[in-house]
Design a protein around this motif. Structure first.
Motif, PDB file in Angstrom:
ATOM      1  N   ILE A  65      63.508  42.958  30.559  1.00  0.00           N
ATOM      2  CA  ILE A  65      63.789  43.951  29.513  1.00  0.00           C
ATOM      3  C   ILE A  65      63.131  43.509  28.207  1.00  0.00           C
ATOM      4  N   ARG A  66      62.375  44.393  27.601  1.00  0.00           N
ATOM      5  CA  ARG A  66      61.649  44.058  26.368  1.00  0.00           C
ATOM      6  C   ARG A  66      62.208  44.745  25.128  1.00  0.00           C
ATOM      7  N   ASP A  67      62.892  45.871  25.292  1.00  0.00           N
ATOM      8  CA  ASP A  67      63.448  46.617  24.160  1.00  0.00           C
ATOM      9  C   ASP A  67      64.920  46.279  23.973  1.00  0.00           C
ATOM     10  N   TRP A  68      65.378  46.310  22.720  1.00  0.00           N
ATOM     11  CA  TRP A  68      66.800  46.169  22.453  1.00  0.00           C
ATOM     12  C   TRP A  68      67.483  47.528  22.556  1.00  0.00           C
ATOM     13  N   TYR A  69      68.809  47.489  22.648  1.00  0.00           N
ATOM     14  CA  TYR A  69      69.602  48.716  22.801  1.00  0.00           C
ATOM     15  C   TYR A  69      70.969  48.479  22.172  1.00  0.00           C
ATOM     16  N   THR A  70      71.480  49.491  21.446  1.00  0.00           N
ATOM     17  CA  THR A  70      72.849  49.430  20.939  1.00  0.00           C
ATOM     18  C   THR A  70      73.533  50.778  21.129  1.00  0.00           C
ATOM     19  N   SER A  71      74.822  50.708  21.382  1.00  0.00           N
ATOM     20  CA  SER A  71      75.679  51.888  21.404  1.00  0.00           C
ATOM     21  C   SER A  71      77.034  51.441  20.887  1.00  0.00           C
ATOM     22  N   VAL A  72      77.395  51.911  19.727  1.00  0.00           N
ATOM     23  CA  VAL A  72      78.553  51.365  19.020  1.00  0.00           C
ATOM     24  C   VAL A  72      79.613  52.440  18.813  1.00  0.00           C
ATOM     25  N   GLU A  73      80.859  52.109  19.192  1.00  0.00           N
ATOM     26  CA  GLU A  73      82.019  52.925  18.833  1.00  0.00           C
ATOM     27  C   GLU A  73      82.649  52.265  17.612  1.00  0.00           C
ATOM     28  N   HIS A  74      82.469  52.889  16.465  1.00  0.00           N
ATOM     29  CA  HIS A  74      82.847  52.224  15.218  1.00  0.00           C
ATOM     30  C   HIS A  74      84.350  52.003  15.091  1.00  0.00           C
ATOM     31  N   GLY A  75      85.153  52.773  15.785  1.00  0.00           N
ATOM     32  CA  GLY A  75      86.594  52.586  15.661  1.00  0.00           C
ATOM     33  C   GLY A  75      87.211  51.758  16.765  1.00  0.00           C
ATOM     34  N   GLY A  76      86.420  51.360  17.769  1.00  0.00           N
ATOM     35  CA  GLY A  76      86.983  50.672  18.925  1.00  0.00           C
ATOM     36  C   GLY A  76      86.607  49.213  19.002  1.00  0.00           C
ATOM     37  N   PRO A  77      87.266  48.459  19.900  1.00  0.00           N
ATOM     38  CA  PRO A  77      87.018  47.026  20.022  1.00  0.00           C
ATOM     39  C   PRO A  77      85.848  46.668  20.933  1.00  0.00           C
ATOM     40  N   GLU A  78      85.253  47.657  21.615  1.00  0.00           N
ATOM     41  CA  GLU A  78      84.153  47.375  22.523  1.00  0.00           C
ATOM     42  C   GLU A  78      82.861  48.022  22.041  1.00  0.00           C
ATOM     43  N   THR A  79      81.759  47.282  22.189  1.00  0.00           N
ATOM     44  CA  THR A  79      80.435  47.803  21.874  1.00  0.00           C
ATOM     45  C   THR A  79      79.524  47.478  23.067  1.00  0.00           C
ATOM     46  N   THR A  80      78.372  48.129  23.092  1.00  0.00           N
ATOM     47  CA  THR A  80      77.414  47.857  24.158  1.00  0.00           C
ATOM     48  C   THR A  80      76.053  47.623  23.523  1.00  0.00           C
ATOM     49  N   TYR A  81      75.491  46.453  23.764  1.00  0.00           N
ATOM     50  CA  TYR A  81      74.150  46.194  23.259  1.00  0.00           C
ATOM     51  C   TYR A  81      73.508  45.069  24.055  1.00  0.00           C
ATOM     52  N   PHE A  82      72.185  45.054  24.054  1.00  0.00           N
ATOM     53  CA  PHE A  82      71.462  43.916  24.602  1.00  0.00           C
ATOM     54  C   PHE A  82      70.203  43.683  23.793  1.00  0.00           C
ATOM     55  N   PHE A  83      69.936  42.397  23.568  1.00  0.00           N
ATOM     56  CA  PHE A  83      68.813  41.974  22.737  1.00  0.00           C
ATOM     57  C   PHE A  83      67.969  40.965  23.511  1.00  0.00           C
ATOM     58  N   PRO A  84      66.696  41.254  23.744  1.00  0.00           N
ATOM     59  CA  PRO A  84      65.833  40.272  24.417  1.00  0.00           C
ATOM     60  C   PRO A  84      65.424  39.150  23.466  1.00  0.00           C
ATOM     61  N   GLN A  85      65.957  37.978  23.713  1.00  0.00           N
ATOM     62  CA  GLN A  85      65.637  36.804  22.922  1.00  0.00           C
ATOM     63  C   GLN A  85      64.776  35.855  23.757  1.00  0.00           C
ATOM     64  N   PRO A  86      64.061  34.937  23.127  1.00  0.00           N
ATOM     65  CA  PRO A  86      63.240  33.997  23.899  1.00  0.00           C
ATOM     66  C   PRO A  86      64.041  33.171  24.907  1.00  0.00           C
TER      67      PRO A  86
END
Length: 313
Positions: free
Chosen positions: A187-208
């Motif tokens: 995976i080369r692209d990052w992705y975020t999906s955030v529920e601002h009022g909830g305790p769970e978020t979804t994201y992934f960041f390609p780091q070295p």
């Protein structure tokens, strides 16, 4: 050389503030309780974006100042740990953002949300680079536990969550973030999906060092131990977006406590009873990296402007 300044706190906020001061000709000493790799900054996903931070009216300017710095640092990415990476903020729309968004080059709408090419920072590498830059400017770092803010002519308080007890400031509280590092399945692209009022978020960041998966935003939770059930849920949420994540080997688990503050970031100058200057620079929530350089410049200016005259009584 100008007067001596003590910066308390050795995460990204403290180090950037110390660098701005040292490169302006001041003698700077950073007090930190632990090495930079042990700070909250080291666990950060570190995508540039104003996330869980107030007050909005000030955040935009701080964030844009920092963006310009990171864009320059990305020219030496192996040295600085800063890369410009393409990605998607799913479910985020331009009309929900502040005026700052108009100055982010390449931010564009798509059916899923907003796409952009933004700074993504490998924090362990970046923190080491910040330390080298501070040393090159003549700044020093001392490992020492601050049981109280020091009595010195000029002090800058960059203690993050520690400000709750040191100031003391009961508005400061943790927002727990748990992450999982897996081997990157390509995976080369990052992705975020955030529920601002909830305790769970979804994201992934390609780091070295791997693909960093998140996450959580658990308010008032001080627990630094990774929870296996939470980790499984993080992996499952990310795999709904990119199914290849489900089979990726887990490399590490991370937990960080974001230093939130009820009334927002505090960048403020006070005069101590003995005529000294105390500048606060804390409460950056989930966006310390995003606003670090903007806040550093403001805090440094407050710290080095003319102090009030000392009392003769």
């Amino acid at each position: 050389m100008s007067g001596e300044v003590i910066v308390v706190g050795g995460g990204v906020i403290g180090l950037t503030t110390a660098i701005v001061l040292a490169e302006s000709g001041h003698r700077v000493t950073v007090w930190r309780a632990e090495p930079a790799r042990g700070t909250t900054s080291a666990t950060a996903g570190a995508l540039w974006w104003p996330y869980r931070i107030d007050p909005e009216i000030r955040v935009g300017a701080w964030a844009l100042t920092s963006l310009r710095v990171y864009e320059e640092l990305a020219h030496k990415s192996e040295e600085t740990g800063v890369r410009l990476v393409e990605g998607l903020h799913a479910g985020t729309w331009l009309d929900g953002l502040g005026p700052w968004a108009a100055q982010v080059a390449g931010l564009r709408a798509c059916p899923q949300g907003l796409r952009a090419r933004l700074p993504l920072i490998d924090m362990p590498v970046h923190l080491r680079w910040l330390e080298r830059r501070l040393a090159a400017a003549g700044g020093t770092v001392e490992t020492r536990e601050a049981e109280r803010l020091p009595d010195a002519p000029v002090v800058v308080n960059c203690t993050g969550l520690g400000a709750r007890d040191l100031v003391p400031d009961p508005e400061v509280r943790p927002v727990r973030g748990q992450l999982v590092v897996v081997e990157n399945p390509g995976i080369r692209d990052w992705y975020t999906s955030v529920e601002h009022g909830g305790p769970e978020t979804t994201y992934f960041f390609p780091q070295p060092y791997g693909l960093l998966l998140g996450g959580t935003a658990e308010e008032d939770d001080w627990n630094l131990a990774p929870d296996p059930v939470t980790a499984e849920r993080i992996i499952a949420r990310c795999a709904l977006v990119r199914p290849e994540i489900a089979g990726a080997r887990v490399v590490a688990h991370r937990v960080g406590l974001r230093p939130a503050r009820d009334s927002g970031v505090r960048v403020e100058r006070q005069h101590t009873p003995d005529g000294g200057v105390l500048v606060h620079n804390y409460g950056h929530g989930g966006a310390g990296v995003t606003v670090a350089w903007g806040c550093a410049e403001e805090a440094a200016a407050l710290a080095t402007s003319s102090p009030a005259p000392r009392s003769s009584g």
